[in-house]
Motif scaffolding. Structure first.
Motif, PDB file in Angstrom:
ATOM      1  N   VAL A   1       0.839  -1.204   0.000  1.00 46.94           N
ATOM      2  CA  VAL A   1       0.000   0.000   0.000  1.00 46.94           C
ATOM      3  C   VAL A   1       0.874   1.255   0.000  1.00 46.94           C
ATOM      4  CG1 VAL A   1      -1.784   1.284   1.251  1.00 46.94           C
ATOM      5  CG2 VAL A   1      -1.879  -1.215   1.162  1.00 46.94           C
ATOM      6  N   ASP A   2       1.910   1.271   0.837  1.00 46.78           N
ATOM      7  CA  ASP A   2       2.814   2.423   0.902  1.00 46.78           C
ATOM      8  C   ASP A   2       3.462   2.692  -0.445  1.00 46.78           C
ATOM      9  OD1 ASP A   2       2.171   2.465   3.564  1.00 46.78           O
ATOM     10  OD2 ASP A   2       4.142   1.833   4.290  1.00 46.78           O
TER      11      ASP A   2
ATOM     12  N   THR B   1      -7.014   7.747  -2.641  1.00 47.27           N
ATOM     13  CA  THR B   1      -8.275   7.309  -2.043  1.00 47.27           C
ATOM     14  C   THR B   1      -8.056   7.022  -0.560  1.00 47.27           C
ATOM     15  OG1 THR B   1      -8.972   6.344  -4.152  1.00 47.27           O
ATOM     16  CG2 THR B   1     -10.119   5.577  -2.168  1.00 47.27           C
ATOM     17  N   ARG B   2      -8.767   7.720   0.301  1.00 57.18           N
ATOM     18  CA  ARG B   2      -8.533   7.587   1.738  1.00 57.18           C
ATOM     19  C   ARG B   2      -9.172   6.323   2.316  1.00 57.18           C
ATOM     20  NH1 ARG B   2      -6.509  12.091   4.167  1.00 57.18           N
ATOM     21  NH2 ARG B   2      -5.503  13.409   2.624  1.00 57.18           N
TER      22      ARG B   2
ATOM     23  N   SER C   1      -4.568   7.267   6.574  1.00 56.27           N
ATOM     24  CA  SER C   1      -4.655   8.421   7.480  1.00 56.27           C
ATOM     25  C   SER C   1      -3.851   9.595   6.925  1.00 56.27           C
ATOM     26  CB  SER C   1      -4.123   8.037   8.856  1.00 56.27           C
ATOM     27  OG  SER C   1      -2.712   7.827   8.797  1.00 56.27           O
ATOM     28  N   GLU C   2      -4.120  10.770   7.462  1.00 54.69           N
ATOM     29  CA  GLU C   2      -3.379  11.972   7.067  1.00 54.69           C
ATOM     30  C   GLU C   2      -1.905  11.836   7.439  1.00 54.69           C
ATOM     31  OE1 GLU C   2      -3.281  15.598   5.143  1.00 54.69           O
ATOM     32  OE2 GLU C   2      -5.059  14.356   5.474  1.00 54.69           O
ATOM     33  N   ASP C   3      -1.633  11.255   8.596  1.00 56.39           N
ATOM     34  CA  ASP C   3      -0.246  11.057   9.027  1.00 56.39           C
ATOM     35  C   ASP C   3       0.501  10.141   8.073  1.00 56.39           C
ATOM     36  OD1 ASP C   3      -0.582  12.717  11.180  1.00 56.39           O
ATOM     37  OD2 ASP C   3      -0.891  11.092  12.640  1.00 56.39           O
ATOM     38  N   LYS C   4      -0.163   9.062   7.662  1.00 56.85           N
ATOM     39  CA  LYS C   4       0.469   8.117   6.727  1.00 56.85           C
ATOM     40  C   LYS C   4       0.775   8.812   5.409  1.00 56.85           C
ATOM     41  CE  LYS C   4       1.245   4.233   6.598  1.00 56.85           C
ATOM     42  NZ  LYS C   4       2.542   3.481   6.665  1.00 56.85           N
TER      43      LYS C   4
END
Length: 478
Positions: free
Chosen positions: A58-59, A73-74, A284-287
């Protein structure tokens, strides 16, 4: 006929990600292992097994999306794409349908000095299938090692209008992915391959024609040839009144032609539905901020720097930033030179390119510091481009410093007036017409003398001193 039609091309690029383990299990992804030694009940889809998503996949996909200006896409999911093929033991592939991780991005390309933007529809994650190996004696064998190797599929908009544009897009996309280090993008190992969707229409028509898809091309030369052949085939068919069928075709590189494999499926044929064994993907926003911070300086940004900071021509900057290893090499060398353009020119010569290995694995035989030292010699006038190339050739073949190579092979520019005068007198004695032409006002006489001097000195004569010697000798002969 070709001038009456326009080709419309969209590409689906499959990129194997550089993770240590597969997308849903712990099996190794190392290339080249003995067949069927890197698979387990999970990647083989045995009843009762449960997949667990590899977070690094995913990263990496998000990193690819951010590098190509995509929206992320969140909240997403994974879907089962149902079809039967022998190299897909589960009879379905875990992919993404309506909620890809990345969407609506772009890649900028340059063709013959003109810039063009190619849209990216989507980037989604999925698992690779196994590999069929056909043998005339043994029949068809299957290697399941590749089953479950993580992929991103990068789907472009149908924005390309020639084989050259398609190749430029693929090379730029591959360059971006190599910069991000999410894949090795080795064409010869199939970790960067594409499907070509192609149709033709008469120029000026608003509607697209019926497209065909050519599968699993992993060579830029094959892709270019396949596009050009399929374009001509479709135009010929349309001109003769034949209907183009939406189908999957296979490119035969040996015969230089494509042939039909099967009719092309539409999305509804795959009976997509959310995979019930896999959890929702939440970004997430942090990710997102973390992955954004990990992005390197990408090719377009480096190209801009090379043009603005180092005053390189756009074409030279494009070539030097096309491969990260090449760009890194340039940046190590440019720190030691006063004239970046000389370094760039030497790096674009055939002799330097021959030292780099292939596009999948560059292995420089000359250190950037040594090449910078050669550039220094040109800047100081003790070397000229021809002698520099000779020095580079020797440095590739044997160990030793630049200073040692220059002394060993006597490669410094010849500025000795006495030696040049002696050689010049001999030249004019052998070619008296040069003096006659020069005195008669023919400018080419100087060029003829310069050519003879370079020939006698193995390209070492200093042009400025040579011109002075010529004029001094002629003045004495007037």
């Amino acid at each position: 006929m070709l001038n009456k039609y326009e080709v419309v091309i969209g590409l689906e690029v499959h990129v194997e990600l550089k993770t240590k383990s597969k997308i849903f299990c712990g099996c190794s992804t190392v290339f080249g292992a003995k067949p069927n030694t890197q698979c387990c009940p999970i990647c083989m889809g045995f009843p009762g097994t449960l997949p667990v998503l590899n977070e690094t996949v995913v990263d990496y996909a998000i990193k690819a999306g951010l590098a190509t200006h995509c929206d992320i896409t969140r909240i997403g999911k994974q879907d089962r794409k149902n079809y039967f093929y022998p190299d897909l033991p589960k009879a379905y592939q875990i992919s993404q349908y309506d909620l890809p991780l990345c969407k609506e991005g772009f890649v900028d390309i340059s063709i013959q000095g003109k810039d063009k933007r190619i849209g990216i529809t989507r980037i989604h994650i999925e698992e690779d299938a196994g590999k069929l190996m056909h043998d005339l004696n043994e029949g068809t064998m299957i290697d399941y090692n590749r089953c479950g190797v993580p992929l991103v599929e990068i789907v472009s908009e149908p924005d390309m209008r020639s084989a050259d544009e398609a190749i430029a897009y693929l090379k730029k996309l591959r360059s971006i992915l190599l910069y991000t280090e999410i894949s090795d993008c080795k064409l010869n190992e199939g970790s960067f391959r594409c499907d070509v969707n192609l149709s033709v229409r008469k120029k000026g028509e608003p509607e697209f024609g019926t497209r065909t898809e050519m599968k699993n091309l992993n060579s830029f030369a094959f892709i270019k040839n396949a596009i050009e052949h399929e374009t001509k085939r479709q135009i010929k068919a349309v001109e003769s009144g034949e209907l183009i069928v939406q189908e999957t075709r296979r490119w035969d590189a040996i015969k230089g032609e494509s042939y039909s494999m099967r009719t092309k499926e539409d999305a509804h044929d795959y009976r997509y539905f959310p995979d019930p064994d896999l959890a929702t993907i939440v970004i997430s926003e942090d990710k997102l901020n973390q992955i954004q911070s990990e992005l390197p300086i990408l090719p377009d940004e480096r190209k801009k720097t090379y043009i603005e900071k180092y005053a390189l021509a756009a074409d030279a900057a494009e070539q030097l930033t096309a491969q990260k290893q090449l760009s890194d090499y340039f940046e190590m060398g440019v720190a030691h030179v006063k004239t970046p353009s000389i370094l760039a020119n030497l790096m674009m010569t055939d002799i330097f390119k021959s030292s780099c290995g292939d596009e999948d694995e560059m292995n420089f035989k000359i250190s950037p510091e040594s090449l910078a030292e050669i550039v220094g010699g040109i800047e100081e006038g003790t070397l000229n481009p021809a002698l520099a190339k000779k020095a580079m050739g020797y440095l590739m073949e044997e160990e030793g410093s630049v200073e040692m190579i220059l002394k060993k092979y006597d490669l410094e520019v010849l500025k000795d007036i006495e030696r040049l005068t002696k050689e010049g007198e001999a030249i004019l004695e052998e070619h008296p017409r040069i003096v006659k032409d020069f005195l008669g006002g023919k400018a080419k006489a100087m060029g003829a003398f310069m050519g003879q001097m370079m020939k006698r000195t193995q390209g070492k004569a200093d042009p400025e001193q040579t011109e002075k010697v010529f004029k001094d000798i002629v003045d004495k002969l007037r």
